[in-house]
Design an enzyme around this catalytic site. Sequence first.
Site, PDB file in Angstrom:
ATOM      1  N   HIS A 196      -0.061 -12.098  -6.709  1.00  5.04           N
ATOM      2  CA  HIS A 196       0.649 -10.835  -6.491  1.00  5.04           C
ATOM      3  C   HIS A 196       0.637 -10.369  -5.043  1.00  5.04           C
ATOM      4  O   HIS A 196       1.064  -9.248  -4.767  1.00  5.04           O
ATOM      5  CB  HIS A 196       0.037  -9.714  -7.337  1.00  5.04           C
ATOM      6  CG  HIS A 196       0.189  -9.897  -8.807  1.00  5.04           C
ATOM      7  ND1 HIS A 196       1.219  -9.327  -9.525  1.00  5.04           N
ATOM      8  CD2 HIS A 196      -0.553 -10.587  -9.699  1.00  5.04           C
ATOM      9  CE1 HIS A 196       1.093  -9.652 -10.805  1.00  5.04           C
ATOM     10  NE2 HIS A 196       0.024 -10.422 -10.941  1.00  5.04           N
ATOM     11  N   LYS A 255       4.297   5.658  -4.896  1.00  5.79           N
ATOM     12  CA  LYS A 255       3.596   4.365  -4.972  1.00  5.79           C
ATOM     13  C   LYS A 255       2.236   4.580  -4.343  1.00  5.79           C
ATOM     14  O   LYS A 255       1.974   5.631  -3.768  1.00  5.79           O
ATOM     15  CB  LYS A 255       4.371   3.289  -4.219  1.00  5.79           C
ATOM     16  CG  LYS A 255       4.843   3.729  -2.827  1.00  5.79           C
ATOM     17  CD  LYS A 255       5.690   2.678  -2.135  1.00  5.79           C
ATOM     18  CE  LYS A 255       7.131   2.661  -2.545  1.00  5.79           C
ATOM     19  NZ  LYS A 255       7.507   1.497  -3.328  1.00  5.79           N
ATOM     20  N   ARG A 256       1.373   3.576  -4.428  1.00 11.86           N
ATOM     21  CA  ARG A 256       0.096   3.701  -3.732  1.00 11.86           C
ATOM     22  C   ARG A 256       0.332   3.922  -2.245  1.00 11.86           C
ATOM     23  O   ARG A 256       1.343   3.490  -1.692  1.00 11.86           O
ATOM     24  CB  ARG A 256      -0.735   2.427  -3.946  1.00 11.86           C
ATOM     25  CG  ARG A 256      -1.349   2.352  -5.320  1.00 11.86           C
ATOM     26  CD  ARG A 256      -2.323   3.484  -5.550  1.00 11.86           C
ATOM     27  NE  ARG A 256      -3.512   3.313  -4.748  1.00 11.86           N
ATOM     28  CZ  ARG A 256      -4.729   3.039  -5.229  1.00 11.86           C
ATOM     29  NH1 ARG A 256      -4.919   2.923  -6.530  1.00 11.86           N
ATOM     30  NH2 ARG A 256      -5.756   2.900  -4.423  1.00 11.86           N
ATOM     31  N   LYS A 288       3.408  -0.190   3.073  1.00  9.96           N
ATOM     32  CA  LYS A 288       4.507   0.433   2.326  1.00  9.96           C
ATOM     33  C   LYS A 288       5.253   1.461   3.176  1.00  9.96           C
ATOM     34  O   LYS A 288       6.325   1.912   2.821  1.00  9.96           O
ATOM     35  CB  LYS A 288       3.976   1.094   1.055  1.00  9.96           C
ATOM     36  CG  LYS A 288       3.424   0.094   0.031  1.00  9.96           C
ATOM     37  CD  LYS A 288       2.840   0.820  -1.182  1.00  9.96           C
ATOM     38  CE  LYS A 288       2.053  -0.084  -2.112  1.00  9.96           C
ATOM     39  NZ  LYS A 288       2.895  -0.924  -2.995  1.00  9.96           N
ATOM     40  N   THR A 344       7.787  -2.602  -8.470  1.00  7.66           N
ATOM     41  CA  THR A 344       8.350  -2.419  -9.808  1.00  7.66           C
ATOM     42  C   THR A 344       8.883  -0.995  -9.948  1.00  7.66           C
ATOM     43  O   THR A 344       9.789  -0.750 -10.754  1.00  7.66           O
ATOM     44  CB  THR A 344       7.292  -2.682 -10.893  1.00  7.66           C
ATOM     45  OG1 THR A 344       6.069  -2.062 -10.492  1.00  7.66           O
ATOM     46  CG2 THR A 344       7.061  -4.166 -11.091  1.00  7.66           C
ATOM     47  N   LYS A 348      12.314   0.747 -11.840  1.00  4.39           N
ATOM     48  CA  LYS A 348      12.309   1.928 -12.711  1.00  4.39           C
ATOM     49  C   LYS A 348      13.274   2.981 -12.187  1.00  4.39           C
ATOM     50  O   LYS A 348      13.997   3.625 -12.959  1.00  4.39           O
ATOM     51  CB  LYS A 348      10.891   2.510 -12.798  1.00  4.39           C
ATOM     52  CG  LYS A 348       9.899   1.579 -13.477  1.00  4.39           C
ATOM     53  CD  LYS A 348       8.437   1.934 -13.180  1.00  4.39           C
ATOM     54  CE  LYS A 348       7.540   0.747 -13.560  1.00  4.39           C
ATOM     55  NZ  LYS A 348       6.148   0.898 -13.079  1.00  4.39           N
TER      56      LYS A 348
END
Length: 795
Positions: free
Chosen positions: A350, A536-537, A542, A643, A647
Amino acid sequence: MDNFATDIKKYLEKIFGNTIDEASERQIYQALMVITRDRLAEKRFESNKKLKESQQKRVYYMSMEFLVGKTLRNNLYNLGYEDEIKHFLAKHGFSLERIYNIEPDPGLGNGGLGRLASCYMDALTSNDYPIMGFSILYEFGIFKQVISDGWQQEYPDNWLDLGRYGLLYRNDEEIEVKFYGNTKEEWSSEGLHIRYEDYTAIKAEPYDLFISGYDSDTVNVLRLWKSKATGGFNMKLFEKGEYSKSLESEAIAESISKLLYPADDNDNGKALRIKQQYFFTSASLQQIVKNHYDTYMTLDNFAEKVVIHINDTHPSMCIPELMRILMDEYEYSWDKAWSITTKTFAYTNHTIMAEALEKWSVDLFQPILPRIYTIIREINNRFCKWCNDIGAAGELDEMSIIHNNVIRMANLCIVSSYSVNGVSMLHTEILKKDTFKSFNRIYPGKFINVTNGIAHRRWLGQANPELTRYLNKLLGVDFIKDLSSIDKLLEYQDDKAVLEDLENIKNIKKLQLAEYIKSSTAIKVDTNSIFDVQIKRLHEYKRQLLNALHIIYLYRMIKFNGLKPYPRTFIFSAKASSGYVMAKNIIKLICSISEIIEADPIVREYIKVVFLEDYRVSLAEKIIPAANVSEQISQAGKEASGTGNMKLMLNGAVTLGTMDGANVEIHNAVGQDNIFIFGLSSEEVEELFKNDYRAIDYYNNNQDIKETIDFMRTLDNGHTNFNYIADYLVSTDPYMCLADFESYKNTQKIVEDTYQDKGKWNKMSLVNIAKSGIFSADRATKEYVEKIWKIEKIK
Ligand code: Z16
């Protein structure tokens, strides 16, 4: 259903001595949880019976994390009881919605990887596949986040308090796991025998969570292990009269399943983490082998009947553990045991980020797991020898399992598994061409791609019933059963009435979220504004920071340059790992910007920033249906898949993103007119990084960047300033926010202009919904079934 109502009444009478009209919400909640669990247990018995009879191949899904989310709505929805129970409760003055809210989110995961595991359990069960999950019953799941003066604070998440009613304790199947001690080799006429002495044994108690499927007879099990001191272990100390010490040792035993490590995508190298990993893999493997042996009275056919899936390297000790059981307990030779083992395991990778690829120092590992260590060493010796034989010795620096006295768990997984997969097209390409290129050369065909997917029944069916009902009526197809049929919506892409209906539904969801925002932050947001969402985290890669920097740019332009942008609400939600200083500073920055804007009567007419605390599955279910823009702005090459991007798309948000992870597949699905792509590609990132990225040049050569960062240094609400972050952006930031800023800023302007063309925007949104079929976990798990596991449905 009548029965269900009767069962509720009976339970209330029996347990609380109450009639339903006297009962509290808390009591109703408990009754619903327990009755639902017991219904699922009965169904489980039936599907298990079929499974035993068919003697078919099964999958065991090993994961340190399952981010389950609330279970009650999901189970009642799947069992088809929801409406009837709602009415029954309403008759007695109860709201099912309020009862749902009592349930804590079982937060047994950090983020994407844990949620993926749960989405897959749901999808596989709905599609009648035999799968059993194994993990740890963390007493404390992911911490509760409270934002106090803009800073993240962590509080324990005592989820079992109310969450335990969904669990079934199976003390008939408890297992012992052994740590420390010494191994002795003993030769006899029958050969080599390993004696393991002076070990410390700990008990693993199984707690089962039943997984229901939509419109399906199958119920699968997620088995969660809880650590306990063994009786004998204490007694030994008691005899010496060391009462307090015996309690200490009990506390040590029980600390193993105490808490989930809150570091997502980061290797934290702690002894307790090793113990957690071995604890749950050993207990699970013993259980799996026992199940198999009880059925077939042999392990010779193990690999024909069992697939063990390893979710990231966290459960990789399954591999030496199976070797140990086969050799030390069932007297298989190395070669026979190895032949079974290498046909049993499949591994999903991952991440390619070096800091997340697990490595254990031999000095830490060996004393805790002496036997497991010798097995890993032997696997490595044989692997290295084989590499020599095939002329790959030159690549052992990259490939050997033990290197410079550290064990590289990904290498162990690749060598020992028959299949290795990445989680998006780009990610898998990077694995093959870069991170594990030598492995890909010596094991041609072993690396494959399975792009991630999501449980659309939860993320659309349950989170957005308004949109679900509308599409059901409009399309006349059961897209909840089969999401690929949602592409029928494309026929309406130029239908004004439909586009307006979709806009109205989005507005209903925005209104609901605005209510929630008001109640949790006291900020009043304008539902006509663009809801721009990054959830998100919190991670540097990110790049929440890029988003924040752009907001600071807008703020300055509005305040000093008369810019009047279309109103926008920037919504953030994210947890930072508790030891991650930069991530916590970024949260503080976002919260400060929010505060500063709220205090500015001019700027707040145009932009608002909202940071919602305690991001979790149930909060995501509120935010996602209300989003217009989905921010997926990681540095290209770094997000394995993502992911949340799927969504959000499924709920009609339009992606603003880099060509990273599954954004690439989203781009391919919707076409470039229905997505906003910006920034460097992963190859360009590599190039620039190699050629010595100099952030300061971007600062010096770009007026907007210069002015924004200078302005950022003047932001100071009270005792904090952001020089620290400004310095980082212009110097060491490896994720190169400044290199993508110009492109991001320009694309944000296009987003804003496009949004004002309502017809065009609504059409983009429609196309996103219509094209989301391939992101269903039904599709993803079908690929696992066909390409990797080769299993059949339960008949
Ligand atoms: C995790 O959540 C992920 C990777 C990892 O190595 C460890 C954890 Cl806890 C995430 C990835 O970052 C994300 O891109 C991906 O979508 C998700 O795993 C599921 O594959």
